[in-house]
Design a protein around this motif. Structure first.
Motif, PDB file in Angstrom:
ATOM      1  N   UNK A  27       0.802  -1.335   0.056  1.00  4.07           N
ATOM      2  CA  UNK A  27      -0.123  -0.114   0.091  1.00  4.07           C
ATOM      3  C   UNK A  27       0.936   1.340  -0.103  1.00  4.07           C
ATOM      4  N   UNK A  28       1.885   1.329   0.765  1.00  3.93           N
ATOM      5  CA  UNK A  28       2.612   2.622   0.763  1.00  3.93           C
ATOM      6  C   UNK A  28       3.338   2.763  -0.402  1.00  3.93           C
ATOM      7  N   UNK A  29       4.116   1.441  -1.102  1.00  5.32           N
ATOM      8  CA  UNK A  29       4.658   1.799  -2.219  1.00  5.32           C
ATOM      9  C   UNK A  29       3.591   2.400  -3.452  1.00  5.32           C
ATOM     10  N   UNK A  30       2.385   1.848  -3.224  1.00  2.71           N
ATOM     11  CA  UNK A  30       1.457   2.345  -4.203  1.00  2.71           C
ATOM     12  C   UNK A  30       1.088   3.857  -3.958  1.00  2.71           C
ATOM     13  N   UNK A  31       1.271   4.209  -2.772  1.00  4.47           N
ATOM     14  CA  UNK A  31       1.138   5.597  -2.459  1.00  4.47           C
ATOM     15  C   UNK A  31       1.975   6.332  -3.108  1.00  4.47           C
ATOM     16  N   UNK A  33       4.253   5.693  -5.500  1.00  2.33           N
ATOM     17  CA  UNK A  33       4.116   5.795  -7.013  1.00  2.33           C
ATOM     18  C   UNK A  33       2.959   6.792  -7.619  1.00  2.33           C
TER      19      UNK A  33
END
Lengths: 189, 96
Positions: A27-31, A33
């Motif tokens: 989720x953090x990586x998604x944010x 990106x």
């Protein structure tokens, strides 16, 4: 295709915890990106640096925080102690009382007409000089609001009302009028 | 595929199907904006762009520069809250 069901008992809590951490990490990586794409688009479209201003002009419009001044740096109660000269009566009036004084002095505004009206009424009741009579006659001829005309109109209206009431009461309560009818017949027969 | 791997796949599928993944994403985004993380990262982006030059910066550049710092700067409170929700979901749906 049916998904095989898995039971909890065969799994450690630590594995579940590891799974939770992985999900969070995704989720953090998604944010991150998402933010990168947003910024990159803003850069390429040319609106990324739009809200930057130089320090010099920023300082010009800083909020003022001194006593006695508003946020723009203006003095806000400098008109408190000033006095104005009335153009009508040439008196010196305090600034905060100037508008009501002007209303009365010039004879305009809502209150001054009310006061004048009241003066006319008291003038009619107590004063019997020819001066007030003349005023009365003038008022009667006036089609606009005037005390005399109102009185006459009111009187006519009350007469009409009384007449209607009498008729109505005869219709509604005939038994009360039978006595008078019987007397009338008795006298005439 | 091991039991664990299958379980992970099931969970991930459920997360997406039930809309929970989207909700968690939105929650995370909102929390990060609230706590100022987004502004911090934007300031860092500005530096990177000034370094690389406005015309030549690519998505890759930004990703490489931003992601590690972004991960590190997420506040603990935000992480805790998200983990709490994920664990609750797992407790409900990791069983049969």
């Amino acid at each position: 295709m049916k998904m095989e069901e898995v039971s909890m008992s065969s799994l450690d809590n630590s594995k579940l915890e590891g799974l939770a951490q992985d999900i969070l990490s995704d989720l953090v990586e998604d944010a991150c990106l998402g933010l990168c794409f947003e910024v990159h688009r803003a850069v390429k479209q040319g609106y990324f640096f739009l809200d930057d201003t130089d320090q010099e002009s920023m300082r010009d419009f800083e909020i003022v925080d001194q006593p006695g001044l508003d946020v723009f740096g203006q003095v806000y109660n400098q008109w408190k102690n000033k006095e104005c000269v009335c153009p009508n009566c040439s008196r010196s009036i305090a600034a905060s009382r100037f508008a009501p004084h002007l209303e009365k002095c010039l004879g305009m505004g809502r209150n001054s007409s009310r006061i004048a009206n009241r003066r006319i009424v008291t003038g009619n009741n107590t004063n019997n000089k020819s001066e007030s009579d003349q005023e009365d006659n003038d008022d009667v001829n006036d089609n606009d609001w005037s005390y005399g005309a109102e009185k006459k109109a009111k009187k006519r209206k009350s007469d009409k009302v009384c007449f209607f009431n009498y008729k109505k009461s005869v219709v509604e309560f005939p038994h009360l009028y039978i006595n008078s009818v019987l007397v009338y017949l008795f006298v005439h027969l | 595929m091991s039991k664990e791997a299958r379980m992970r796949a099931t969970i991930n599928q459920k997360l997406t199907e039930m809309g929970e993944r989207e909700r968690l994403k939105e929650l995370l985004r909102a929390k990060l904006t609230e706590c100022g993380w987004k502004d911090q990262m934007k300031a860092h982006c500005k530096e990177v762009i000034k370094e690389k030059g406005l015309e030549h910066v690519t998505v890759e550049d930004l990703v490489v520069e931003i992601t590690p710092k972004g991960r590190a700067l997420v506040p603990d409170s935000v992480k805790k809250e998200l983990l709490h929700r994920i664990r609750a979901f797992l407790a409900q749906h990791a069983t049969v």
